[in-house]
Design a protein around this motif. Structure first.
Motif, short mmCIF file in Angstrom:
data_model
loop_
_atom_site.label_atom_id
_atom_site.label_comp_id
_atom_site.label_asym_id
_atom_site.label_seq_id
_atom_site.Cartn_x
_atom_site.Cartn_y
_atom_site.Cartn_z
N UNK A 1 11.69 6.22 -10.68
CA UNK A 1 11.57 5.42 -9.55
C UNK A 1 11.27 5.77 -8.43
N UNK A 2 11.62 6.81 -7.91
CA UNK A 2 11.32 7.81 -6.85
C UNK A 2 9.70 8.18 -6.75
N UNK B 1 13.34 0.09 -0.44
CA UNK B 1 14.04 0.59 -1.65
C UNK B 1 14.80 1.93 -1.32
N UNK B 2 15.91 1.79 -1.53
CA UNK B 2 16.90 3.15 -1.14
C UNK B 2 17.30 3.78 -2.66
N UNK B 3 17.25 4.74 -2.78
CA UNK B 3 17.58 5.42 -4.09
C UNK B 3 18.71 6.31 -3.74
N UNK C 1 6.38 0.69 -13.37
CA UNK C 1 7.35 0.55 -12.32
C UNK C 1 6.77 -0.51 -11.18
N UNK C 2 7.23 -1.35 -11.15
CA UNK C 2 6.59 -2.40 -9.93
C UNK C 2 7.39 -2.82 -8.69
N UNK C 3 6.96 -3.43 -7.90
CA UNK C 3 7.57 -4.14 -6.83
C UNK C 3 6.68 -5.30 -6.49
N UNK C 4 7.41 -6.58 -6.82
CA UNK C 4 6.84 -7.66 -6.44
C UNK C 4 5.66 -7.89 -7.20
N UNK C 5 5.46 -7.59 -8.31
CA UNK C 5 4.08 -7.80 -9.14
C UNK C 5 3.42 -6.75 -9.04
N UNK C 6 3.42 -5.68 -8.15
CA UNK C 6 2.47 -4.67 -7.97
C UNK C 6 2.76 -3.51 -8.54
N UNK C 7 1.95 -2.45 -8.94
CA UNK C 7 2.29 -1.23 -9.33
C UNK C 7 2.93 -0.46 -8.11
N UNK C 8 3.97 -0.15 -8.26
CA UNK C 8 4.83 0.68 -7.18
C UNK C 8 4.38 1.88 -6.56
N UNK C 9 3.81 2.88 -7.78
CA UNK C 9 3.57 4.26 -7.45
C UNK C 9 1.77 4.40 -7.80
N UNK C 10 1.62 3.59 -8.94
CA UNK C 10 0.14 3.70 -9.35
C UNK C 10 -0.87 3.13 -8.59
N UNK C 11 -2.34 3.35 -8.91
CA UNK C 11 -3.26 2.35 -8.60
C UNK C 11 -3.82 2.73 -7.30
N UNK C 12 -4.95 2.29 -6.80
CA UNK C 12 -5.57 2.54 -5.64
C UNK C 12 -4.61 2.12 -4.44
N UNK C 13 -3.96 1.00 -4.52
CA UNK C 13 -3.22 0.61 -3.40
C UNK C 13 -1.77 0.20 -3.83
N UNK C 14 -0.99 1.13 -4.25
CA UNK C 14 0.30 0.96 -4.74
C UNK C 14 1.34 0.28 -3.86
N UNK D 1 5.71 -0.45 1.38
CA UNK D 1 7.15 -0.68 1.11
C UNK D 1 7.82 0.67 1.23
N UNK D 2 8.77 0.51 2.31
CA UNK D 2 9.43 2.07 2.61
C UNK D 2 10.30 2.24 1.53
N UNK D 3 9.98 3.63 1.06
CA UNK D 3 10.94 4.12 0.02
C UNK D 3 11.78 5.36 0.28
N UNK D 4 13.18 5.30 0.30
CA UNK D 4 13.87 6.30 0.69
C UNK D 4 14.70 6.55 -0.51
#
Length: 616
Positions: free
Chosen positions: A71-72, A223-225, A99-112, A117-120
């Motif tokens: 997830x991180x 997102x906070x992990x 792994x998605x956020x709002x229907x978009x790839x969270x880490x992968x792709x040209x514009x994840x 989205x801040x990730x901590x």
């Protein structure tokens, strides 16, 4: 009662685009042979909603930390099913899933989605600079994120850090172990840093446009992990940590996912949602925590939690396999766990979690489907010059509060210089003094360089974990350049004091030439600065402090071997002559020779006169 499970009031329902989801994650490691494989995650699926705290429970070996790593974004699925990462120990590891956020790839792709989205990530053992106070630590983080003092004050109040705001954090990043805040306060400080990151990421938009701010407030803060944030804490401190995580989820409207180890019943009641994992990362339950006991007590499973029993312990025991009670008991446990996981896999919730939402593509410069551009709601981050100024201020505070360490080093340099001077007291100007003067100059170069490189070798590895965490941030981080040059600006002048004191004591005692003493001290100071820089570079390139302390002295010994170009102590082979140009000792020794022998007059009969004077 412990058997009664309640839940705090639910926040307003979030739009579907704010949900963090992981869908059918499969992670298998092979240790050199595909016949020796281990399944870490087996079709793991679930969701985390904004404004809610999701607790991840499960026995050891259920893949909790591996899930957090995925997830991180530290471990990512690859198109060919191979792990993306360094090293070849698990070169054939396979990780697939989404792994998605709002229907978009969270880490992968040209514009994840992680770009906007801040990730901590709250580490299990957070590290901070030991000689900074809690307020100074948060203030630096706020400035790096583009925030201000009001953000710091608000986070300190919300996380309950007011009582220790002006207390040193403590730790061993300085010259010695410093006593500071407690373990619970350290975990709360880590949560405060991540909450501050989320808050500052939306601050600029709120001040610029009220309409935009209202829209952003309705959307997830990020997102906070948190990987086992309660481990090693007493029950009360652990309860407070989970309470602060739940408060942060609601106040920042962010998705908070926390791996919990042996939570008590009071902690379980603070969870909004629950993810229960069994061996191999199989999902036994993923849903509201208040409905977990009802689900397991249903007719399909009929596992009822006893009255006055900790619900968390009851659920973990349900999916644990006892491998020490014999083969029959182990087989019975495995059958029970298989039945529980299969029952969850047949539910509508499990099927919905496994489905990847329709992926929405966001153009590089356009708005995302949720209404956010890549930079929407993100405070303007400081540039390299501002980063340099902030980091130089931190380095100065660290150095100033280690003054007693510097005084000890200063006394050691003066004492060592007195010993050198006593062994070579007033060498005179006779023929024999030529070699003795050269020997003193060589020893001075070796001593100052060795002390400088050992100090720097032991310094950076202490800061490595903290600096690496800060540099990995996509927001509020900094690059290697500002950090390196800020340390160079602050620590190099301090390090240059020690050789000046050493040379200032040795020179008069040995009887070095008075006219060249200034150049002698300047040469030692510059050589020390170069040695400190070399030590910092070796420490940065070495994987551990032990490795740095093993490599650094070897490098310095090579510099010593190649540094004597006069041949008075060792002959440098012609084949190694070009390599000798990289020796710090060579150039320092040459500078000291020039400062001492240029214009110096010797007495051919000086040695005989000294012997005669000694006899009389």
């Amino acid at each position: 009662m412990d058997g009664e499970v309640g839940a705090p009031p639910d926040p307003p329902p979030a739009p579907p685009e704010d949900v963090l989801g992981w869908h059918n994650l499969r992670y298998v490691i092979h240790r050199g042979d595909r016949r020796r494989e281990r399944t870490i995650l087996s079709g793991t699926s679930g969701i985390a909603r904004p404004g809610r705290l999701l607790g991840v429970l499960g026995p050891s070996g259920s893949g909790k930390t591996s899930l957090m790593t995925v997830l991180a974004g530290k471990l990512r699925p690859a198109a060919d099913g191979r792990r993306k990462g360094r090293g070849r120990k698990h070169a054939t590891d396979g990780l697939v899933g989404d792994v998605t956020f709002g229907g978009e790839p969270f880490h992968e792709g040209p514009h994840p989605a992680s770009e906007r989205v801040p990730l901590s990530y709250v580490e299990q053992d957070p590290r901070f600079f030991s000689n900074l106070t809690v307020r100074e630590t948060l203030t630096l983080d706020a400035n790096l994120h583009g925030g201000d003092a009001s953000d710091v004050d608000d986070v300190i109040r919300r996380l309950g850090l007011a009582a220790c705001a002006d207390t040193l954090v403590g730790g061993d990043t300085g010259g010695k172990e410093v006593r500071g805040i407690s373990g619970g306060e350290r975990r709360r400080l880590a949560i405060a840093c991540e909450a501050l990151s989320l808050r500052c990421s939306r601050g600029a938009a709120s001040a610029a446009d009220a309409k935009t701010a209202d829209e952003i407030e309705k959307k997830a803060g990020g997102v906070i992990l948190a990987d086992e944030p309660t481990t090693g804490l007493d029950a009360h401190a652990a309860d407070k940590i989970v309470e602060k995580l739940a408060d942060t989820a609601r106040e920042e409207r962010c998705c908070v996912v926390a791996v919990l180890h042996q939570p008590r019943s009071a902690i379980f009641r603070k969870l909004d949602d629950l993810l229960l994992l069994a061996s191999g990362g199989r999902v036994a339950y993923c849903g509201p925590a208040c409905d977990a006991l009802t689900y397991f007590a249903s007719a399909n499973l009929a596992y009822v939690c006893p009255t006055h029993h900790n619900p968390a312990e009851f659920l973990v025991d349900l999916v644990a396999i006892n491998c020490d009670a014999g083969e029959e008991a182990e087989a019975a446990d495995a059958a029970r766990v298989d039945a529980i996981c299969d029952a969850w896999a047949r539910t509508a919730e499990s099927a919905a979690h496994a489905v990847v939402p329709g992926v929405r593509v966001r153009s590089p410069g356009g708005d995302s489907p949720g209404g956010d551009s890549p930079a929407a709601g993100v405070s303007a981050a400081p540039g390299p010059l501002r980063q340099f100024a902030l980091l130089a201020g931190r380095a100065w505070r660290q150095t100033r509060r280690e003054a007693w360490v510097r005084v000890t080093q200063l006394a050691a340099s003066a004492g060592l210089a007195a010993a050198f001077g006593a062994c070579n007291f007033k060498v005179g100007y006779g023929p024999k003094s030529v070699k003795r003067r050269a020997a003193v100059l060589m020893q001075a170069c070796i001593n100052t360089s060795m002390l400088a490189i050992c100090r720097s070798l032991n310094g950076f590895p202490r800061e490595r974990a903290t600096v690496s965490r800060e540099m990995r941030r996509k927001r509020g981080g900094y690059t290697a350049g500002p950090y390196f040059f800020s340390k160079l600006l602050v620590e190099t002048p301090v390090d240059m004091i020690f050789p000046v004191v050493f040379g200032g004591v040795v020179g008069p005692m040995v009887g070095l030439r008075r006219e060249g003493r200034g150049w002698f001290l300047a040469t030692l100071a510059l050589q020390t600065a170069a040695s400190s820089t070399l030590g910092t570079s070796v420490g940065a390139l070495s994987p551990s402090a032990e490795m740095a302390l093993a490599i650094g002295p070897c490098v310095m010994v090579l510099c010593i071997m190649l540094g004597d170009e006069t041949g008075a102590f060792a002959e440098v082979p012609d084949a190694l002559a070009p390599l000798a140009n990289a020796s710090l000792i060579k150039w320092g020794f040459r500078g000291c020779l020039c400062s001492e022998f240029e214009g110096l007059k010797f007495d051919p009969l000086g040695d005989d006169r000294a012997k005669t004077a000694a006899k009389t």
